[in-house]
Design an enzyme around this catalytic site. Structure first.
Site, PDB file in Angstrom:
ATOM      1  CB  ILE A 201     108.275 108.574 -11.962  1.00  0.00           C
ATOM      2  CG1 ILE A 201     107.381 109.392 -11.027  1.00  0.00           C
ATOM      3  CG2 ILE A 201     109.590 108.251 -11.252  1.00  0.00           C
ATOM      4  CD1 ILE A 201     106.906 108.640  -9.812  1.00  0.00           C
TER       5      ILE A 201
ATOM      6  CB  SER B 184     102.839 102.310  -4.285  1.00  0.00           C
ATOM      7  OG  SER B 184     101.864 103.186  -3.758  1.00  0.00           O
TER       8      SER B 184
ATOM      9  CE1 TYR C 108      99.538 101.124  -8.358  1.00  0.00           C
ATOM     10  CE2 TYR C 108      99.323 102.067  -6.161  1.00  0.00           C
ATOM     11  CZ  TYR C 108     100.027 101.950  -7.347  1.00  0.00           C
ATOM     12  OH  TYR C 108     101.199 102.646  -7.523  1.00  0.00           O
TER      13      TYR C 108
ATOM     14  CE  LYS D  69     102.873  99.554  -7.672  1.00  0.00           C
ATOM     15  NZ  LYS D  69     103.986  99.450  -8.643  1.00  0.00           N
TER      16      LYS D  69
END
Length: 326
Positions: free
Chosen positions: A55, A185, A198, A202
């Site tokens: 991205i 996310s 993870y 976030k």
């Protein structure tokens, strides 16, 4: 007759909204903005971390085409050089600045990077910092995560962006303007079975940057937190904002994700969600009806970890159904 007409209009409106929701690739506020406000991007100095692939690379290409002055960063300078050669726009490729950066290198190195970024483009300073670099391992259970993986994830996803922000923000405050765009996310908004660490990183990033915006908003500092769900990307897991590509899963393209991110930033949105269903629906449920949202995630949690282990679809509605607990 009038009442019937009104009822039919309401039904038609409901069907229209429901269809738009089912086919959406972002939250309604984001999609309502339509297009990028080019005036907010053109000639602005935009610093992108994690710009060598995925991205970040697509963002660099799109922002260059909109006339931005780019600083692109990642650990691999050779890959950044390759990205630079592909850029085209008012200030690209010749004026694109490459600034190698390792978010885990410590505060002294990050301070040097900030000072260098501020001195580029005749000392114009950084208008936008896009925190795109991220670290993610393949899905595993919450109890199976190693200390090494835990530390690596938080170093890149949390400590690095926070340190870089703390060092750059004083320059922005002196100018009375600046904008942090954070690639978070969907896992930072909802429970993410199989991605506990993870997800935790976030959630931490979201908490820090939303708090930062509230503290500094009246001083000209903006923050946009972008929460993508599953995204198609050729990036390796540790450089991506979503999990490794699996053919069975329906994913928003990197190009569309980058486009929506730029739309969100240029319109100054505080938060933006980017995903197809069913992830988008889960995000709405957890946000507005958390009891139902958490119940739903409890239903699919163990099955999602099992699906990941078999390289199956970890976003399928079929995860809701299966064998009952013995």
């Amino acid at each position: 007759m009038l009442i019937l007409s009104i009822a039919l209009l309401l039904i038609a409106a409901f069907i229209g909204v429901f269809y738009k929701f089912l086919t959406a690739d972002g939250d309604f506020t984001l999609l309502s903005k339509g297009h990028v406000k080019r005036v907010e991007i053109e000639d602005k100095v935009i610093w992108i971390t994690g710009a060598s692939r995925g991205i970040g690379e697509i963002l660099a290409k799109q922002l260059a085409s909109l006339g931005a002055k780019l600083i692109i960063s990642a650990r691999n300078e050779a890959e950044l050089e390759c990205v630079k050669k592909q850029l085209a726009g008012k200030h690209a490729p010749d004026e694109v600045m490459i600034l190698p950066l390792d978010l885990t290198s410590g505060e002294d190195k990050l301070r040097e990077a900030v000072q260098q970024a501020e001195s580029l483009f005749s000392g114009a300073g950084v208008d936008y910092l896009i925190h795109n670099a991220a670290f993610e391992r393949p899905k595993t259970t919450a109890l199976d995560v190693t200390e090494q993986s835990l530390k690596a994830t938080f170093d890149v996803n949390v400590l690095g962006p926070i340190s870089l922000t703390r060092l750059l923000a004083p320059y922005m405050l002196k100018r009375g303007r600046g904008h942090f765009v954070v690639m978070s996310s969907a896992a930072g908004k909802t429970p993410a079975p199989g991605q506990a660490v993870y997800s935790a990183s976030k959630f931490a990033v979201n908490g820090y940057f939303h708090s930062l915006r509230s503290e500094l908003y009246r001083k000209g500092i903006k923050v946009t937190v972008v929460c993508p769900g599953p995204i198609k990307t050729s990036s390796t897991p540790e450089a991506s904002t979503s999990s490794t590509k699996l053919p069975a899963e329906r994913r928003v393209s990197s190009e569309r994700c980058a486009e929506l991110t730029t739309i969100a930033a240029s319109h100054g949105l505080k938060e933006a969600w980017i995903s197809y269903q069913p992830v988008l629906a889960v995000m709405y449920l957890v946000q507005y009806v958390p009891t139902i949202g958490f119940w739903l995630m409890d239903k699919v949690g163990a099955r999602r970890v099992e699906a990941a282990a078999k390289q199956g679809d970890t976003y399928s509605l079929a995860l809701l159904f299966g064998k009952k607990k013995e």
